[in-house]
Design an enzyme around this catalytic site. Structure first.
Site, PDB file in Angstrom:
ATOM      1  N   LYS A 216      58.665 -19.178  -8.523  1.00 46.67           N
ATOM      2  CA  LYS A 216      58.251 -20.107  -7.464  1.00 46.67           C
ATOM      3  C   LYS A 216      57.896 -21.423  -8.164  1.00 46.67           C
ATOM      4  O   LYS A 216      56.730 -21.776  -8.345  1.00 46.67           O
ATOM      5  CB  LYS A 216      57.077 -19.522  -6.673  1.00 46.67           C
ATOM      6  CG  LYS A 216      56.822 -20.234  -5.360  1.00 46.67           C
ATOM      7  CD  LYS A 216      55.908 -19.406  -4.461  1.00 46.67           C
ATOM      8  CE  LYS A 216      55.330 -20.243  -3.340  1.00 46.67           C
ATOM      9  NZ  LYS A 216      56.322 -20.846  -2.447  1.00 46.67           N
TER      10      LYS A 216
HETATM   11  N1  PMP Z   1      61.398 -18.521   0.150  1.00 43.18           N
HETATM   12  C1  PMP Z   1      60.862 -19.693  -0.192  1.00 43.18           C
HETATM   13  C2  PMP Z   1      61.765 -20.758  -0.727  1.00 43.18           C
HETATM   14  C3  PMP Z   1      59.485 -19.918  -0.041  1.00 43.18           C
HETATM   15  O1  PMP Z   1      58.946 -21.096  -0.368  1.00 43.18           O
HETATM   16  C4  PMP Z   1      58.673 -18.899   0.490  1.00 43.18           C
HETATM   17  C5  PMP Z   1      57.207 -19.126   0.681  1.00 43.18           C
HETATM   18  N2  PMP Z   1      56.504 -18.856  -0.501  1.00 43.18           N
HETATM   19  C6  PMP Z   1      59.274 -17.676   0.837  1.00 43.18           C
HETATM   20  C7  PMP Z   1      60.641 -17.517   0.649  1.00 43.18           C
HETATM   21  C8  PMP Z   1      58.457 -16.556   1.384  1.00 43.18           C
HETATM   22  O2  PMP Z   1      57.606 -16.033   0.383  1.00 43.18           O
HETATM   23  P1  PMP Z   1      56.223 -15.351   0.721  1.00 43.18           P
HETATM   24  O3  PMP Z   1      56.494 -14.384   1.821  1.00 43.18           O
HETATM   25  O4  PMP Z   1      55.840 -14.683  -0.542  1.00 43.18           O
HETATM   26  O5  PMP Z   1      55.291 -16.417   1.141  1.00 43.18           O
END
Ligand code: PMP
Length: 295
Positions: free
Chosen positions: A159
């Protein structure tokens, strides 16, 4: 009234181990992270005073950093504790939590072997959409211009702040056309995810979602897959082609911020938020409550 800019808010930000008055939580313009994108972050939500899957988020944060070849100088338990401290110090019960780790300013070039690694944690109010009926109408999504990069091209499971550059461009373009978000294909032209959320579809009572092999495998995504299986729904993780968008009945996106959000349209394809979406929205909101987790 326009919202108060983030740098001018009141409260406390945890910065390198110290609770710092919000306005003083600054970094230098010659920080490596700003010039070379060497930053990783998390987005988390606290419900009823407890962060949902806090430890999983802290683990992902450390893993994201490792994928960018740096180590955060705090372990998972320390990060978990710091997040709780930030919530308490800011008097937040329901809130959004944003840890970010980055390379500092000792070296200014591509190489950053000696740079200090910093960690900051901020939190603020970010209300849920509380009108389920209004939300059930669904959001409209456009197709994004950019694709998720090939895993051989970028650390796609991190991330990492730098990977959001194409998300912001894609989301801006979609918003200018009146859409709420954009659906990104992967490097091979298959359906991948939205700019900050994963995507799910339904057909003939089964749930279909792209395999998270070249994009973030969201913590909400995995939670919703578990909830769906608990309900007895069939969940199929597979490669989904854009030509299939016309064949699905329901569509929803998942993410920490989005929670479970129904989709009414992707480009010209229309969806009818229905029973599966409604069930999983409700199940997710029940699951994130601290009492559900304690039970
Ligand atoms: N894809 C992207 C590009 C994101 O930014 C997020 C948000 N963090 C997600 C998927 C979903 O991840 P999560 O459920 O862990 O928040």
């Amino acid at each position: 009234m326009s919202p108060v800019p983030f740098h001018q808010r009141d409260g406390w930000i945890w910065l390198d181990g110290v609770l710092t008055p919000w306005a003083e939580a600054k970094l230098h313009v010659l920080s490596h992270a700003l010039h070379y994108g060497s930053a990783v972050f998390e987005g988390e939500r606290a419900y009823g005073g407890a962060i949902f899957k806090s430890t999983e988020h802290s683990e992902r944060l450390r893993r994201s950093a490792e994928l960018l070849d740096f180590e955060i100088p705090y372990n998972v338990a320390e990060i978990d504790a710091a997040k709780d401290l930030v919530l308490a110090k800011n008097g937040l019960v329901d809130g959004y939590v944003r840890p970010i780790a980055w390379r500092g300013s000792e070296m200014m070039g591509v190489s950053a072997q000696a740079n200090t690694i910093h960690l900051a944690i901020a939190a603020w109010e970010w209300p849920s959409y509380f009108n389920p009926e209004e939300r059930l109408k669904g959001i409209r999504i456009d197709m994004a211009r950019y694709r998720r990069p090939d895993p051989a091209t970028a650390p796609c499971h991190s991330k990492a702040a730098g990977l959001y550059m194409i998300c912001t461009i894609s989301k801006h373009e979609a918003e200018r056309k009146g859409y709420a978000d954009a659906l990104m294909l992967d490097w091979q032209g298959r359906v991948a995810e939205c700019t900050g959320a994963n995507v799910f579809f339904t057909r003939d009572g089964a749930i279909h979602t792209p395999m998270a092999d070249c994009f973030l495998d969201g913590i909400t995504r995995r939670t919703v897959i578990d909830l769906a299986k608990r309900r007895g729904f069939e969940v199929i993780e597979r490669r989904i082609l854009p030509e299939e968008l016309a064949t699905f009945n329901e569509c929803f996106i998942t993410g920490t911020a989005a929670e479970v959000t129904p989709v009414s349209e992707i480009a010209r394809h229309k969806y009818q938020p229905g029973n599966i979406t409604r069930t999983l929205m409700e199940d997710y909101m029940a699951e994130v409550q601290p009492k559900a987790r304690a039970a």
